[in-house]
Scaffold this motif. Sequence first.
Motif, PDB file in Angstrom:
ATOM      1  N   LEU A  90       6.327   6.861  -4.523  1.00 42.87           N
ATOM      2  CA  LEU A  90       5.172   6.614  -3.797  1.00 42.87           C
ATOM      3  C   LEU A  90       4.527   6.346  -3.397  1.00 42.87           C
ATOM      4  CD1 LEU A  90       2.669   6.613  -6.711  1.00 42.87           C
ATOM      5  CD2 LEU A  90       4.668   7.571  -7.718  1.00 42.87           C
ATOM      6  N   SER A  91       4.647   4.863  -3.532  1.00 41.43           N
ATOM      7  CA  SER A  91       3.615   3.877  -2.430  1.00 41.43           C
ATOM      8  C   SER A  91       4.309   3.891  -0.497  1.00 41.43           C
ATOM      9  CB  SER A  91       3.745   3.048  -2.805  1.00 41.43           C
ATOM     10  OG  SER A  91       5.069   2.105  -2.688  1.00 41.43           O
ATOM     11  N   LEU A  92       4.634   4.770  -0.016  1.00 43.61           N
ATOM     12  CA  LEU A  92       5.544   4.797   0.843  1.00 43.61           C
ATOM     13  C   LEU A  92       3.979   5.905   1.425  1.00 43.61           C
ATOM     14  CD1 LEU A  92       9.208   5.048   1.433  1.00 43.61           C
ATOM     15  CD2 LEU A  92       7.452   3.801   1.826  1.00 43.61           C
ATOM     16  N   VAL A  93       4.029   5.991   3.071  1.00 42.11           N
ATOM     17  CA  VAL A  93       3.110   6.841   3.697  1.00 42.11           C
ATOM     18  C   VAL A  93       4.120   7.985   4.140  1.00 42.11           C
ATOM     19  CG1 VAL A  93       1.332   6.582   5.435  1.00 42.11           C
ATOM     20  CG2 VAL A  93       1.339   5.104   3.994  1.00 42.11           C
ATOM     21  N   LEU A 104       2.794  -2.978   6.161  1.00 39.11           N
ATOM     22  CA  LEU A 104       1.555  -1.410   6.032  1.00 39.11           C
ATOM     23  C   LEU A 104       0.866  -2.869   5.880  1.00 39.11           C
ATOM     24  CD1 LEU A 104      -0.348   0.429   5.749  1.00 39.11           C
ATOM     25  CD2 LEU A 104       0.890   1.564   3.641  1.00 39.11           C
ATOM     26  N   GLY A 105      -0.579  -3.181   6.474  1.00 41.83           N
ATOM     27  CA  GLY A 105      -1.315  -4.439   5.269  1.00 41.83           C
ATOM     28  C   GLY A 105      -1.088  -5.812   6.208  1.00 41.83           C
ATOM     29  N   ARG A 106       0.272  -6.067   6.677  1.00 43.54           N
ATOM     30  CA  ARG A 106       0.627  -7.213   7.226  1.00 43.54           C
ATOM     31  C   ARG A 106       0.708  -7.253   8.102  1.00 43.54           C
ATOM     32  NH1 ARG A 106       5.089  -7.803   2.876  1.00 43.54           N
ATOM     33  NH2 ARG A 106       5.759  -6.175   2.411  1.00 43.54           N
ATOM     34  N   ARG A 155      10.830  -3.729   2.173  1.00 40.27           N
ATOM     35  CA  ARG A 155       9.666  -3.868   1.996  1.00 40.27           C
ATOM     36  C   ARG A 155       9.817  -5.036   1.273  1.00 40.27           C
ATOM     37  NH1 ARG A 155       4.523  -0.195   1.519  1.00 40.27           N
ATOM     38  NH2 ARG A 155       5.097   0.048   0.000  1.00 40.27           N
TER      39      ARG A 155
ATOM     40  N   ALA B 197      -1.477   3.508  -1.692  1.00 40.25           N
ATOM     41  CA  ALA B 197      -0.105   3.060  -1.172  1.00 40.25           C
ATOM     42  C   ALA B 197      -1.671   1.226  -0.175  1.00 40.25           C
ATOM     43  CB  ALA B 197       1.145   3.580  -0.532  1.00 40.25           C
ATOM     44  N   SER B 198      -2.089   1.843   0.349  1.00 42.41           N
ATOM     45  CA  SER B 198      -2.322   1.357   1.602  1.00 42.41           C
ATOM     46  C   SER B 198      -3.165   0.364   0.736  1.00 42.41           C
ATOM     47  CB  SER B 198      -3.337   2.196   2.471  1.00 42.41           C
ATOM     48  OG  SER B 198      -3.150   3.379   2.966  1.00 42.41           O
ATOM     49  N   SER B 201      -0.726  -2.039  -0.200  1.00 41.10           N
ATOM     50  CA  SER B 201      -0.470  -2.867   0.144  1.00 41.10           C
ATOM     51  C   SER B 201      -0.846  -4.062   1.325  1.00 41.10           C
ATOM     52  CB  SER B 201      -0.173  -2.418   1.447  1.00 41.10           C
ATOM     53  OG  SER B 201       1.134  -0.965   1.143  1.00 41.10           O
ATOM     54  N   VAL B 203      -4.359  -3.326   2.103  1.00 43.79           N
ATOM     55  CA  VAL B 203      -5.014  -2.348   3.861  1.00 43.79           C
ATOM     56  C   VAL B 203      -6.577  -2.328   2.682  1.00 43.79           C
ATOM     57  CG1 VAL B 203      -5.872  -0.635   4.791  1.00 43.79           C
ATOM     58  CG2 VAL B 203      -3.930  -1.334   4.340  1.00 43.79           C
TER      59      VAL B 203
END
Lengths: 496, 316
Positions: A90-93, A104-106, A155, B197-198, B201, B203
């Motif tokens: 569930l932590s994927l977009v 994501l985020g980096r 990841r 999730a963002s 990660s 964000v």
Amino acid sequence: MPIASLRNCTKRYPGVVALSGASFAVEAGEVRALLGKNGAGKSTLIRMLTGAEAPDEGEVLINGEPLMQSGSLRAAESFGRGVRVVYQELSLVPGMSIAENLFLGRWPTGGGVIRSKEMEAQTRRALGLLGLDLAPSRLVETLSSAERQLVEIARVLLGEPKLVILDEPTSSLAAAEADKVIEAVQRIAERGIGVVYVSHRMDEIRRIARSATIVRDGRIIDTVDVGSADTREIVRLMLGTEAENAASPVSVARERTVLGVEGLALSPKLENVSFDLREGEVLGIAGLLGSGRTELLQAIMGIRHPEAGVIRVDGVEVGRPDFRAMVHRGFGYTPENRKDDGIIPLLGVDENAVASDFGKVESAGILSAPKIRAAAEAVIQRLHVKTPRSDTPIGTLSGGNQQKVVIGRWVHADSRILLLDEPTRGVDVEAKAQIYAIIRQLAAEGRSIIFVSSEVEELPLVCDRVAVLRDGRLREEFHTPNIDQDALMAACIDAH
Amino acid sequence: MTATVKRLLLGEQGLLILFVLAFAVVSATVPNFLTERNMLGLLQSVVTIGIVSCTMMLCLASRDFDLSVGSIVAFAGMVAVMVSNSSGSIPLGIGAALAAGAAVGFVNGVVIARLHINALITTLATMQIVRGLALIASDGRAVGINDPGFYALSLSRFLGIPAPVWIMALLFALFAFVLNRTVFGRNTLAIGGNPEASRLSGVDVDWGRIWIFALQGLVCAIAGILLASRITSGQPNAATGLELSVISACVLGGVSLAGGRATMSGVIVGVLILGIAENVMNLLNIQAFYQYVVRGLILLAAVLLDTVRSRASGRR
């Protein structure tokens, strides 16, 4: 030198000691299985390693040096030294590509602009390490659940991971899909990365881990050599020896079969499930997280539509099960996730209790407040619900009392076949005992009950019979009074 | 044959294909449609919606919602006219309007992201507050522009095309780039696609949302200035109902209200479809009242198409 270790770590939460003097070490390139029941202390141990929490006593060493920071800096410190956790899918977009999900985020950037070429190249490399041939630009929503899990693993391979923690990575996967994940874990370890692998599937553990650490009641009980230890031994360590079988229930089941299921299939979880349920019988379904227990109940209730199989009620075949029709036939179902699917939190206990059958509490199509109150009072009394008033919002009650109302809803509707999915999850010990008693009482009245539980200790206390769901089929069956916890657990976790 | 048609319509480019077909049919059947004059008029009529939909797209993509855009457009127009009238400097008026718009958007963002108030409620409130401020400042009347230089903003042309259309096109290109190629754009989609999730990660979800709203306010101010210039006055009642047209255009263009899905090309097509529908009905002398019905039907049809498409591709 171990890549990560805990030295005499103790962690207390209000009212419980979650971890007590635990020492634990993982070497580079090692796959270490972590075993234990729910609430044994596995997640606390993992949170120590990731720095999500600091121990009250003892220290945590990553790469030979103790973690010094506290608060949110501690997690960053642990991350900086190469500790990675694989979260559930569930932590994927879903609407973004594999490459974007990995970064994501980096994001690799030049002046705020994403360098997509570089991103895709690194993604291809990370996927390659896992032996995957997926285009980095593919959208995650087009992937299978196993592939998504593998993307999660890919990841954590970016950067320089030293320790990778996987928490039940295969629990949502069917057996064939799980193979790919296991291969990926093997490849990670071959690269000299330490792996902590939480799972209950012994066949998986035997394939990838040499040793398994067993946690119980916040203590590290033992670390065993997976090759030489047999499953019964591991189960005994997991459950402890004090687990004497308490008084077994006396079966009141009658001869008449009320529900027959034959050859039920619902891919990917259920292959071929067959069983009979008799009048007044409590049938337990045991199985690990993700073994398809919920899917089985939902297929019977018509919430999911099986690909094959026959369902008979009182010997009459049900053409195409449909939830309302099944309720009409006398079925009741309490969902696993009580908070989201079971209760309407802001409505009173009374309305929650009568929601299954408003017809009983109306006069000429208009709801009658006195009838609702009377019906609710009846449920409250019969199921010993502790509530200040019958119209108290159900959301303010304890989990156990909420659950009693959810079961009571079907008592109100006069359901004679109750399918209870994990009715004791998140319920305190006293309320658990009361729920067991309620279930036995309902059975004594001639109702038939299917009781799904992942806590093997409770099944012998409630059930006349327990069937074990594993790899899409019901395997062993145990009958009261000879339901042995250890044997039950062994049957759940092992394929032989 | 039918299978091919189905595949084309349900594919990613389904809306574009429908648009091209509709455009061809309308060009062939409606007199005076495919003339330079009418085309320029059409483009000018969608400038406000087009400009605001750039940032509304980001807002919806991040799973947020903004009802205050119409009010900000009117308010910013008022500010631009009043400040340039009183100071005698057009740049000062424009600067003040941009600052005012961005400030309202920023407040929206902070209240929504930091104080965790539902976006619908927050922007419903600011929508009324800002409209009220515009009415108070002008005492409810239109404020005429003193300096004719202000009209020039919308009257000047480059290569025969009016400046507002150029600005709209420029913003389309800019936001296509922002959405697809920048960290800000990708984070926007990630926040809408899976906020948790963002966050996990790394964000910065809260600030991402705040910047989107602030940008939305700024872009609304641009639209407001151009609108004031075109109607030669600051009108406190300008752009009422704009929020619904803009959201319609975005949804028509395939932006998901559940967040995480948006393309600039889709939004452009959505804007043009709305513009063409209105234009054609004007050319055919259809009473304005019917236009509401037609716009609603187009929106419903587009959403239905999108749902069918999602099911066909097995999206979740």
